[in-house]
Design a protein around this motif. Structure first.
Motif, short mmCIF file in Angstrom:
data_model
loop_
_atom_site.label_atom_id
_atom_site.label_comp_id
_atom_site.label_asym_id
_atom_site.label_seq_id
_atom_site.Cartn_x
_atom_site.Cartn_y
_atom_site.Cartn_z
N ALA A 148 0.78 -1.14 0.16
CA ALA A 148 0.08 0.08 -0.10
C ALA A 148 0.88 1.19 -0.06
N SER A 149 1.95 1.34 0.69
CA SER A 149 2.83 2.25 0.65
C SER A 149 3.30 2.85 -0.46
N LEU A 150 3.79 1.44 -1.46
CA LEU A 150 4.63 1.87 -2.57
C LEU A 150 4.20 2.89 -3.41
N ASN A 151 2.83 3.15 -3.46
CA ASN A 151 2.05 4.25 -4.33
C ASN A 151 2.90 5.71 -3.67
N THR A 152 2.97 5.67 -2.59
CA THR A 152 3.54 7.10 -1.96
C THR A 152 5.03 7.18 -2.16
N LEU A 153 5.80 5.91 -2.40
CA LEU A 153 7.39 6.00 -2.73
C LEU A 153 7.53 6.38 -3.97
N ASN A 154 8.26 7.14 -4.26
CA ASN A 154 8.53 7.79 -5.46
C ASN A 154 9.57 6.58 -6.09
N ASP A 155 8.95 5.69 -7.03
CA ASP A 155 9.56 4.56 -7.59
C ASP A 155 10.43 3.57 -7.04
N ASP A 156 10.24 3.52 -5.71
CA ASP A 156 10.84 2.43 -5.02
C ASP A 156 10.46 1.17 -5.21
N THR A 157 11.65 0.39 -5.47
CA THR A 157 11.33 -1.11 -5.83
C THR A 157 12.03 -2.06 -5.11
N SER A 158 12.42 -1.60 -3.95
CA SER A 158 13.21 -2.33 -3.10
C SER A 158 12.39 -3.56 -2.46
N GLY A 159 12.95 -4.58 -1.98
CA GLY A 159 12.42 -5.59 -1.17
C GLY A 159 13.27 -6.03 -0.19
N ALA A 160 12.73 -7.36 0.44
CA ALA A 160 13.68 -7.76 1.52
C ALA A 160 13.32 -9.34 1.82
N ALA A 161 14.29 -9.91 2.10
CA ALA A 161 14.31 -11.34 2.64
C ALA A 161 14.37 -11.37 4.34
N ILE A 162 13.44 -11.93 5.02
CA ILE A 162 13.56 -11.39 6.23
C ILE A 162 13.60 -12.80 7.08
N VAL A 163 14.45 -12.81 8.23
CA VAL A 163 14.31 -13.93 9.32
C VAL A 163 13.86 -13.22 10.57
N CYS A 164 12.99 -13.78 11.43
CA CYS A 164 12.71 -13.09 12.67
C CYS A 164 12.73 -14.15 13.74
N ALA A 165 13.00 -14.08 14.78
CA ALA A 165 12.92 -14.89 15.92
C ALA A 165 12.25 -14.02 17.22
N VAL A 166 11.19 -14.70 17.80
CA VAL A 166 10.47 -14.57 18.80
C VAL A 166 10.65 -15.47 20.06
N ILE A 167 11.27 -14.76 21.01
CA ILE A 167 11.37 -15.71 22.29
C ILE A 167 10.64 -15.17 23.30
N ALA A 168 9.55 -16.04 23.72
CA ALA A 168 8.46 -15.81 24.57
C ALA A 168 8.34 -16.77 25.64
N ASN A 169 8.17 -16.64 26.94
CA ASN A 169 7.73 -17.99 27.82
C ASN A 169 8.50 -19.17 27.48
N ASP A 170 9.90 -18.91 27.28
CA ASP A 170 10.50 -20.15 27.16
C ASP A 170 10.35 -21.07 25.86
N THR A 171 9.74 -20.47 24.83
CA THR A 171 9.47 -20.90 23.60
C THR A 171 10.17 -19.99 22.25
N LEU A 172 10.87 -20.72 21.46
CA LEU A 172 11.35 -19.84 20.62
C LEU A 172 10.43 -20.12 19.35
N HIS A 173 10.17 -19.13 18.50
CA HIS A 173 9.44 -18.98 17.30
C HIS A 173 10.35 -18.41 16.23
N LEU A 174 10.49 -19.09 15.18
CA LEU A 174 11.30 -18.67 14.09
C LEU A 174 10.36 -18.53 12.85
N LEU A 175 10.51 -17.31 12.22
CA LEU A 175 9.74 -17.23 11.00
C LEU A 175 10.72 -16.54 10.09
N HIS A 176 10.51 -16.86 8.67
CA HIS A 176 11.50 -16.42 7.48
C HIS A 176 10.61 -15.97 6.15
N ALA A 177 10.82 -14.97 5.43
CA ALA A 177 10.40 -15.06 4.27
C ALA A 177 11.54 -14.52 3.38
#
Length: 133
Positions: free
Chosen positions: A92-121
């Motif tokens: 949705a924000s790409l409409n306001t960003l002047n010709d920005d075509t960037s992207g990203a590969a993402i890895v995320c770790a959430v540690i909560a209550n002795d549990t590790l959650h790993l997510l990635h794109a």
């Protein structure tokens, strides 16, 4: 520049530690971003975003994803939805960003209550190891 470390506060007898490492290449500027945010004494969120074609998407992922993840985790919703929500927001924000075509590969770790959650794109992955073996 070569190594950045952030360590969490002690949580009882345990200590939550998150670390990331950045290597500077021959590029003129770094397109990657990382963030580590502490949600409470026993939880944290760590994100590494590998920017592609510019830095904007990676930077926005590190700004927006921790808040989205925290909100979903507190509501006991699927953390996968955080990536879907971020992607919708980014597109949705790409409409306001002047010709920005960037992207990203993402890895995320959430540690909560002795549990590790790993997510990635994309092609980012996390490595888990134990000092105890």
């Amino acid at each position: 520049e070569d190594l950045e470390r952030l360590a969490a506060k002690s949580a009882g007898s345990r200590q939550l530690v998150a670390q990331f490492e950045a290597h500077v290449s021959k590029r003129e500027f770094m397109e990657d971003f990382a963030t580590i945010q502490h949600w409470s004494n026993n939880s944290l969120c760590a994100i590494v975003a590998d920017g592609h074609g510019g830095e904007t998407c990676a930077k926005e992922a590190c700004i927006q994803l921790p808040t989205i993840l925290a909100r979903l985790y507190l509501k006991e919703k699927s953390l996968k939805q955080a990536f879907v929500q971020f992607q919708s927001s980014w597109q949705a924000s790409l409409n306001t960003l002047n010709d920005d075509t960037s992207g990203a590969a993402i890895v995320c770790a959430v540690i909560a209550n002795d549990t590790l959650h790993l997510l990635h794109a994309g092609d980012c992955r996390a490595v888990l190891f134990s000092i105890d073996g």
